[in-house]
Design an enzyme around this catalytic site. Structure first.
Site: not given
Ligand code: NAD
Length: 539
Positions: A179-180, A203-205, A254, A276-277, A310, A408
């Site tokens: 979502w960010n 699949k976006p948030d 995510g 990308e985490l 991130c 984080e």
């Molecule tokens: P999240 O992992 O909770 O969710 C990310 C996406 O994954 C969402 O669309 C969510 O619905 C989906 N998801 C949730 N459970 C899943 C599963 N079991 N299998 C597949 N998909 C699933 O992360 P978040 O809280 O939405 O985002 C924040 C995180 O993302 C932070 O840790 C941030 O650092 C990271 N992030 C990384 C980058 C990068 O480029 N490295 C960029 C942006 C955000």
């Protein structure tokens, strides 16, 4: 040391930016929501879920929720469209990206409203998404044909073997985004997939689906076949795995926790994945840094999108000899940041996105303060501005025992650490399982680049927070260690969506005994040939 803590007590709260007059409800009317929601692949009469505008807490959008059967439908439609799309010349596919670039810049206000309504971020930070997305569109629009073209390679036997390396699309890419940065992270990773000849099931948030749906409409207007980009919306742990289990390649952005799960599912099916985490990014202020510029940069590094970025900085290492002077500047600037939720430029920082984010930020700050950390700026939630606002916060005296030290936070909170030597700073900055981004400040660029090369992060910015490396879209961007696998941007960002294929044609003689040569003579001939090829410098 200057008593910065005292200055921050009592009334020294961040000022509030003037409101814009326009409301979320007027900027994102229900007619727009209904139109965009029709872009979700979901059966008639699907269950729905409401999202909430973080800036005000009011209901924003009622969105149909896709089921696993809808994910099947999405893949079926995407696969059909992909066959036709892949047959079009690369230049025709790339032209769509270039038209999208122009449309995006022209219609940016529409999406800035949506991003602000869905994430609560300040308009300037929403604009960063427009900027980054346009840069990716331009880059892949112009450079894709070069990245994807057939390449002549040296053959098994010079002259007799003609070898060409080509790139074929993977097929349908399953893309899961957070979502960010809803525009940037839905679109910028999809563009190279499209231009390489793939379809995308995204699949976006749910919280930020409107932005992705808007971007999809714009790409279709730019010439993308409508069925090539499918958007499914639903519960992450249910719909996310369904997307991964049908994909020919997975592009995930995510958290590290979810990323591991996605990687395991992809591995079990032997499909590739880029991940990308998260990060716990460090900034190093060396003794010779320009302190005004470093303080200014630190504000951007730590508080852009309220730290929900991130690549934002959560650990700030400053050389002991300049620590007081730097902190005085940094804290003053941080305290002066204007918070606000207006749908217009003017606020320096917006809101957090959700109660979950606010809870984590509050917990990290409160625990640290209880255990002895000092608050140099901020430290408080600001319900007077909106339900999810939290002040940009600088913590000093953070120790290993505090959660904020290693976890984080993903919020507007940075911890300060002092160092005496560069070796010490590099070692401590590297003492984290993450490795996403870092930032080094010095007047000596050569020294800055030397320190940068010792940092174990996928990107390093010298005298800039994050935008210099992120905006260098011709170069790879991604994480080492727990921050990910694979890279976006540059050659790696597009070649990940392709399969390499080698086509070698043999002429005159086969690579086996022929023309009356027995096995022994054949072996002797090839032994001599190999020696000659090496002597002649063949690679
Ligand atoms: P999240 O992992 O909770 O969710 C990310 C996406 O994954 C969402 O669309 C969510 O619905 C989906 N998801 C949730 N459970 C899943 C599963 N079991 N299998 C597949 N998909 C699933 O992360 P978040 O809280 O939405 O985002 C924040 C995180 O993302 C932070 O840790 C941030 O650092 C990271 N992030 C990384 C980058 C990068 O480029 N490295 C960029 C942006 C955000």
């Amino acid at each position: 040391m200057t008593d910065i803590t005292a200055e921050n007590s009592g009334a020294a709260r961040n000022p509030v930016a003037p409101g814009a007059g326009r409301t979320v409800a007027s900027a994102v009317p229900q007619s727009l929501v209904a139109r965009l929601a029709r872009g979700i692949t979901a059966a008639e009469g699907a269950a729905t879920e409401w999202t909430v505008a973080p800036l005000t807490g009011e209901p924003l959008a009622e969105l149909p929720q896709s089921t696993v059967a809808d994910v099947d439908t999405a893949y079926r439609l995407a696969r059909g469209a992909q066959q036709v799309w892949a047959a079009r010349p690369v230049r025709a596919r790339a032209a769509v990206l270039l038209r999208f670039h122009d449309l995006l810049l022209k219609r940016q206000d529409e999406v800035l409203d949506l991003i602000q309504a869905e994430t609560g971020k300040a308009r300037l930070h929403a604009f960063e998404e427009v900027l980054a997305t346009a840069m990716a569109a331009r880059h892949y629009g112009r450079a894709a044909a070069g990245y994807l073209k057939d390449r002549r390679r040296g053959g098994a036997v010079p002259v007799l073997t003609h070898t060409v390396e080509g790139r074929r699309p993977k097929g349908v890419v399953g893309q899961i985004s957070p979502w960010n940065y809803p525009l940037e992270l839905s679109v910028s990773d999809a563009l190279p997939a499209f231009v390489a000849g793939n379809a995308v099931v995204n699949k976006p948030d749910t919280q930020t689906a409107l932005t992705a749906l808007w971007a999809r409409e714009l790409l279709v207007e730019a010439g993308l076949p409508a069925e090539l980009w499918q958007i499914v919306v639903g519960d992450g742990p249910v719909i996310g795995p369904a997307v991964v289990e049908r994909a020919d390649y997975v592009s995930f952005t995510g958290s590290t926790r979810t990323g591991r799960e996605v990687a395991q599912r992809a591995a079990a099916r032997l499909v590739g994945a880029s991940l990308e985490l998260g990060g716990k990014n460090a900034m190093l202020v060396l003794a010779d840094a320009d302190l005004d510029k470093a303080a200014e940069g630190a504000v951007r590094a730590c508080f852009s999108s309220a730290g929900q970025l991130c690549i934002s900085i959560e650990r700030l290492f400053v050389h002991g000899s300049v620590a007081d002077a730097f902190l005085e500047r940094f804290a003053a600037r941080t305290r002066a940041l204007r918070l606000g939720g207006g749908l217009a430029y003017g606020a320096d920082m917006g809101s957090l996105v959700s109660q979950r984010q606010l809870d984590t930020v509050t917990r990290h700050v409160e625990e640290a303060v209880k255990a002895g950390a000092a608050v140099l700026a901020g430290g408080q939630a600001r319900p007077d501005i909106g339900p999810l606002f939290f002040e940009p916060t600088i913590l000093d005296g953070v120790t290993d025992q505090m959660a904020v030290c290693a976890e984080e936070t993903f919020g507007p909170v940075v911890s300060i650490y002092r160092f005496d030597t560069e070796d010490e700073a590099v070692a401590t900055a590297n003492a984290t399982p993450y490795g996403l981004n870092s930032s080094v400040w010095t007047r000596d660029l050569r020294r800055g680049r030397a320190v940068a090369a010792r940092l174990r992060t996928g990107t390093v910015n010298v005298n800039e927070a994050y935008a210099a490396a992120y905006g260098s879209v011709a170069s790879p961007m991604g994480g080492m260690g727990d921050s990910g696998l694979g890279r976006r941007h540059g050659a790696e960002g597009i070649l990940r969506y392709t399969e390499a294929q080698t086509i070698a044609s043999q002429r005159v003689m086969p690579l086996a005994p022929a023309f009356g040569l027995d096995d022994e003579k054949f072996a002797a001939l090839f032994t001599r040939s190999l020696r000659a090829l090496k002597a002649l410098g063949f690679k």
